[in-house]
Design an enzyme around this catalytic site. Structure first.
Site, PDB file in Angstrom:
ATOM      1  CG  HIS A 127      -1.922  -1.032   1.351  1.00 37.16           C
ATOM      2  ND1 HIS A 127      -2.033  -1.870   2.431  1.00 37.16           N
ATOM      3  CD2 HIS A 127      -2.922  -1.394   0.514  1.00 37.16           C
ATOM      4  CE1 HIS A 127      -3.066  -2.693   2.255  1.00 37.16           C
ATOM      5  NE2 HIS A 127      -3.607  -2.444   1.094  1.00 37.16           N
TER       6      HIS A 127
ATOM      7  CE  LYS B  49     -11.269  -8.074   1.137  1.00 34.24           C
ATOM      8  NZ  LYS B  49     -10.063  -7.331   0.748  1.00 34.24           N
TER       9      LYS B  49
ATOM     10  NE  ARG C 135      -2.383  -7.273  -4.695  1.00 37.29           N
ATOM     11  CZ  ARG C 135      -3.204  -7.472  -3.679  1.00 37.29           C
ATOM     12  NH1 ARG C 135      -2.731  -7.810  -2.510  1.00 37.29           N
ATOM     13  NH2 ARG C 135      -4.498  -7.335  -3.821  1.00 37.29           N
TER      14      ARG C 135
ATOM     15  CB  SER D 158      -3.983  -6.895   4.404  1.00 30.92           C
ATOM     16  OG  SER D 158      -3.643  -5.612   3.962  1.00 30.92           O
TER      17      SER D 158
HETATM   18  P1  ADP Z   1      -9.664  -4.012  -0.753  1.00 31.22           P
HETATM   19  O1  ADP Z   1     -10.521  -4.732   0.228  1.00 31.22           O
HETATM   20  O2  ADP Z   1     -10.309  -2.789  -1.348  1.00 31.22           O
HETATM   21  O3  ADP Z   1      -9.014  -4.879  -1.800  1.00 31.22           O
HETATM   22  P2  ADP Z   1      -7.013  -3.739   0.340  1.00 31.22           P
HETATM   23  O4  ADP Z   1      -6.569  -3.005   1.546  1.00 31.22           O
HETATM   24  O5  ADP Z   1      -6.765  -5.193   0.289  1.00 31.22           O
HETATM   25  O6  ADP Z   1      -8.539  -3.405   0.189  1.00 31.22           O
HETATM   26  O7  ADP Z   1      -6.359  -3.082  -0.955  1.00 31.22           O
HETATM   27  C1  ADP Z   1      -6.548  -1.713  -1.255  1.00 31.22           C
HETATM   28  C2  ADP Z   1      -5.847  -1.405  -2.589  1.00 31.22           C
HETATM   29  O8  ADP Z   1      -4.450  -1.638  -2.438  1.00 31.22           O
HETATM   30  C3  ADP Z   1      -6.313  -2.293  -3.756  1.00 31.22           C
HETATM   31  O9  ADP Z   1      -6.301  -1.525  -4.935  1.00 31.22           O
HETATM   32  C4  ADP Z   1      -5.254  -3.364  -3.805  1.00 31.22           C
HETATM   33  O10 ADP Z   1      -5.147  -3.918  -5.097  1.00 31.22           O
HETATM   34  C5  ADP Z   1      -4.015  -2.543  -3.435  1.00 31.22           C
HETATM   35  N1  ADP Z   1      -2.950  -3.357  -2.895  1.00 31.22           N
HETATM   36  C6  ADP Z   1      -2.994  -4.224  -1.864  1.00 31.22           C
HETATM   37  N2  ADP Z   1      -1.796  -4.818  -1.665  1.00 31.22           N
HETATM   38  C7  ADP Z   1      -0.967  -4.311  -2.625  1.00 31.22           C
HETATM   39  C8  ADP Z   1       0.386  -4.545  -2.995  1.00 31.22           C
HETATM   40  N3  ADP Z   1       1.150  -5.442  -2.375  1.00 31.22           N
HETATM   41  N4  ADP Z   1       0.893  -3.836  -4.027  1.00 31.22           N
HETATM   42  C9  ADP Z   1       0.100  -2.949  -4.685  1.00 31.22           C
HETATM   43  N5  ADP Z   1      -1.170  -2.707  -4.420  1.00 31.22           N
HETATM   44  C10 ADP Z   1      -1.715  -3.373  -3.396  1.00 31.22           C
END
Ligand code: ADP
Length: 165
Positions: free
Chosen positions: A16, A40, A90, A128
């Site tokens: 992030h 979630k 990703r 995460s």
């Molecule tokens: P959501 O429930 O909206 O997917 P996340 O917190 O999992 O929430 O992810 C928020 C954003 O961050 C999404 O666009 C996700 O693709 C991006 N994201 C999560 N992990 C990574 C990573 N390792 N590299 C790049 N983007 C990421």
């Protein structure tokens, strides 16, 4: 130009942060919007997620953090006066999901653009969920999350790990 970066952030990871660093170089302001209406199941409470995101982004002056309980992303963007939604990619799986989201959001708010940032290769397998699962089993996540998150995970799980010994 102002952008929002919506997500669950349970917890915020270096992936992030990588996206936020890239977005900060382009936008005047980037607001991390922590959705609290997600289906979630969360490890961290909304207030903890916010505190961790604020601490982890303290070095990025253009980044702010807000909580968004029960709100649609496009409504939050409108309320905050943002013109863009930032999302991270990703892999091709993310791409398929994110494309659908971007289409739906565009239908609802045609003047709001979704802007994608590719993650740095070393964070391409980072999520995460993976961080929570590794930390729960006592794994070393120090290269995957900021120090404040590492400490918070340790505090959450050390009692449980202690119980197993
Ligand atoms: P959501 O429930 O909206 O997917 P996340 O917190 O999992 O929430 O992810 C928020 C954003 O961050 C999404 O666009 C996700 O693709 C991006 N994201 C999560 N992990 C990574 C990573 N390792 N590299 C790049 N983007 C990421």
């Amino acid at each position: 130009m102002k952008a929002i970066f919506p997500g669950s952030f349970d917890p915020i990871t270096n992936g992030h942060l990588d996206v936020l660093e890239q977005a900060s170089a382009i936008f005047d302001e980037v607001v991390v919007v922590i959705a609290t209406n997600t289906n979630k199941k969360s490890l961290f409470a909304p207030s903890e997620k916010k505190r961790l995101a604020e601490e982890a982004t303290a070095h990025l002056p253009k980044v702010k953090v807000v909580l968004a309980p029960n709100s649609l992303t496009v409504q939050v963007a409108k309320k905050l006066g943002a013109q863009a939604i930032v999302r991270g990619l990703r892999n091709s799986q993310d791409m398929v999901y994110e494309q659908d989201m971007a289409f739906i959001n565009h239908e609802m708010a045609p003047d709001l653009e979704t802007v994608f940032f590719m993650t740095t290769a070393r964070y391409a397998h980072l999520s995460s969920t993976m961080v929570r699962e590794s930390a729960q089993l006592g794994g070393d996540v120090s290269s995957l999350v900021p120090e404040c998150v590492q400490k918070a995970l340790h505090a959450k799980f050390s009692a449980k790990l202690g119980d197993r010994k």
